[in-house]
Write a protein that holds these residues in place. Sequence first.
Motif, PDB file in Angstrom:
ATOM      1  N   UNK A 131      22.842  81.929   1.611  1.00  0.00           N
ATOM      2  CA  UNK A 131      22.290  80.712   1.004  1.00  0.00           C
ATOM      3  C   UNK A 131      22.221  80.798  -0.523  1.00  0.00           C
ATOM      4  N   UNK A 191      26.665  77.409  12.215  1.00  0.00           N
ATOM      5  CA  UNK A 191      26.482  77.879  10.842  1.00  0.00           C
ATOM      6  C   UNK A 191      25.229  78.747  10.817  1.00  0.00           C
ATOM      7  N   UNK A 192      25.371  79.985  10.369  1.00  0.00           N
ATOM      8  CA  UNK A 192      24.209  80.859  10.203  1.00  0.00           C
ATOM      9  C   UNK A 192      24.016  81.106   8.709  1.00  0.00           C
ATOM     10  N   UNK A 193      22.963  80.495   8.173  1.00  0.00           N
ATOM     11  CA  UNK A 193      22.663  80.690   6.754  1.00  0.00           C
ATOM     12  C   UNK A 193      21.521  81.683   6.624  1.00  0.00           C
ATOM     13  N   UNK A 194      21.691  82.655   5.737  1.00  0.00           N
ATOM     14  CA  UNK A 194      20.663  83.676   5.524  1.00  0.00           C
ATOM     15  C   UNK A 194      20.474  83.937   4.040  1.00  0.00           C
ATOM     16  N   UNK A 246      18.227  70.318   5.336  1.00  0.00           N
ATOM     17  CA  UNK A 246      18.777  71.357   4.458  1.00  0.00           C
ATOM     18  C   UNK A 246      17.878  71.551   3.235  1.00  0.00           C
ATOM     19  N   UNK A 285      14.853  73.517   4.320  1.00  0.00           N
ATOM     20  CA  UNK A 285      15.201  74.930   4.463  1.00  0.00           C
ATOM     21  C   UNK A 285      15.262  75.598   3.094  1.00  0.00           C
ATOM     22  N   UNK A 286      15.878  74.903   2.143  1.00  0.00           N
ATOM     23  CA  UNK A 286      15.989  75.451   0.792  1.00  0.00           C
ATOM     24  C   UNK A 286      14.615  75.664   0.164  1.00  0.00           C
ATOM     25  N   UNK A 293      10.972  85.022   2.199  1.00  0.00           N
ATOM     26  CA  UNK A 293      12.071  85.901   1.801  1.00  0.00           C
ATOM     27  C   UNK A 293      13.098  86.027   2.914  1.00  0.00           C
ATOM     28  N   UNK A 294      12.611  86.056   4.166  1.00  0.00           N
ATOM     29  CA  UNK A 294      13.554  86.029   5.284  1.00  0.00           C
ATOM     30  C   UNK A 294      13.520  84.663   5.924  1.00  0.00           C
ATOM     31  N   UNK A 295      14.593  83.923   5.760  1.00  0.00           N
ATOM     32  CA  UNK A 295      14.717  82.648   6.460  1.00  0.00           C
ATOM     33  C   UNK A 295      16.163  82.490   6.869  1.00  0.00           C
ATOM     34  N   UNK A 296      16.369  82.017   8.094  1.00  0.00           N
ATOM     35  CA  UNK A 296      17.712  81.809   8.623  1.00  0.00           C
ATOM     36  C   UNK A 296      17.817  80.388   9.131  1.00  0.00           C
ATOM     37  N   UNK A 297      18.942  79.768   8.854  1.00  0.00           N
ATOM     38  CA  UNK A 297      19.232  78.448   9.396  1.00  0.00           C
ATOM     39  C   UNK A 297      20.368  78.595  10.397  1.00  0.00           C
ATOM     40  N   UNK A 298      20.143  78.141  11.616  1.00  0.00           N
ATOM     41  CA  UNK A 298      21.200  78.141  12.623  1.00  0.00           C
ATOM     42  C   UNK A 298      21.544  76.695  12.945  1.00  0.00           C
ATOM     43  N   UNK A 326      15.547  86.286  20.070  1.00  0.00           N
ATOM     44  CA  UNK A 326      15.721  87.588  19.406  1.00  0.00           C
ATOM     45  C   UNK A 326      14.962  87.643  18.089  1.00  0.00           C
ATOM     46  N   UNK A 347      12.256  90.435  17.205  1.00  0.00           N
ATOM     47  CA  UNK A 347      12.383  91.245  15.995  1.00  0.00           C
ATOM     48  C   UNK A 347      11.073  91.274  15.207  1.00  0.00           C
TER      49      UNK A 347
END
Lengths: 246, 246
Positions: A195, A219-222, B206, B209-210, B215-220, B239, B243
């Motif tokens: 990202x 889409x995997x955004x990290x 989006x 999400x932005x 600090x850890x964020x994922x968009x699927x 998962x 985690x």
Amino acid sequence: MRFTSEQPLGDGVLERAFTLDGIPGILWTPATAVASAPVPLILLGHPTLGLRRMYPRLAARARHAAADGFATATVELPGSGDRPRLPVLEQARADLRRAKETGRPVDEEIIDALVLPLVEEAVPEWQAALDALLALPGIGGPVGYSGGVISVGVRLAVVEPRIAAAGLFAGSLVPRVMFEEARRVTVPLHVLLQWDDEGNDRQAALDLFDAFGSQEKSLHANMGGHTGVPQFAGEAAARFFTRHLK
Amino acid sequence: MRFTSEQPLGDGVLERAFTLDGIPGILWTPATAVASAPVPLILLGHPTLGLRRMYPRLAARARHAAADGFATATVELPGSGDRPRLPVLEQARADLRRAKETGRPVDEEIIDALVLPLVEEAVPEWQAALDALLALPGIGGPVGYSGGVISVGVRLAVVEPRIAAAGLFAGSLVPRVMFEEARRVTVPLHVLLQWDDEGNDRQAALDLFDAFGSQEKSLHANMGGHTGVPQFAGEAAARFFTRHLK
């Protein structure tokens, strides 16, 4: 295809360097790859930094894939590593550097010159490598393509019917024409986007994802910058290939 | 908290309906949840369609979570199911319907009226439920929040320090103020976005999400419409919780 060296990487993984019509490449096979039970193959894409420089990351990806039961292979890109420079690419890289130094926007002509000749030259070479690799005992289909210059992956997915699934990394500049080409991609796609990748145009990556014609695309955004793909994202990409190639 | 019914769901999963200050809720516990070894808890968010209507999907999510070793719980949202209507929400829903029927854009006032009162009322109720649930033998921390009205999840993640990870579903309208609030979210996030969700504003999802401060964020992002989240996307969310909560 001529094998030039061979070394065991542990855990039964065999690494073999080869040349094919003068192009260097590497093949990694898991212990499970025997003639009687061929394993699926994943082509490992990479950026234009040369196989030698990319080796540690490629070998790590190959070991993970081998643990999942995949053979992997890669070939040097045109104009990279020990291969002769391509004047058009060198010129485009110089133009890109100059644009960045002077703070000018990177215009479409530079992006086209930087990527399209590479795609034109590289894709037939990867297809030739595929011919040779699939003729080896122990290597079978289906075939996946993973990572590297995203436009190379897009073109391969369009023109090469043996590619059954592609994991793409939205991390390089994308020529305008590739957005049209993306509509013709129909194989399942797994797209990684860092990202906050400074070198990447996030909106272009989202537009490209939107353009893909595939019915299954993720889409995997990290977070984490260009080289900071988190481990769990790599594992998710591995599960994508297992889902589609096994 | 008063349990009103109890039924085994198979595989050792116990489902108990409860009421807490007149608010109906459901708790699911895996066979592994015993007083000597408390299991982590995931709060199951849901849209404003009422627990009865959402039950099949909630129970399916609960069974999957139980198989991963999690207790799960949910409570009825204010103004939903058998709970008294909230006039402000009813008015906002009527305004939304009218805007859609007449093809007018859904303006920010409608979105605010549709979501903010719900967030204001619901979040303290979920916190009260959390107090009661964590006091039960066999239920421990850490706590996750999963799905439902995304603004409820955002507010909970901001104000409730016991929430250690949140899986959010970008599937509902988001008031402008929540984008500011999102910056204050710091827990790991896993955000699902159905790319072609007709009822959802993709650009807003989006942007949200932005905005998240985590600090850890994922968009699927996946294909398939609002209710078409693919099975592999559900597994990836599971998962994520394993985690962070195990």
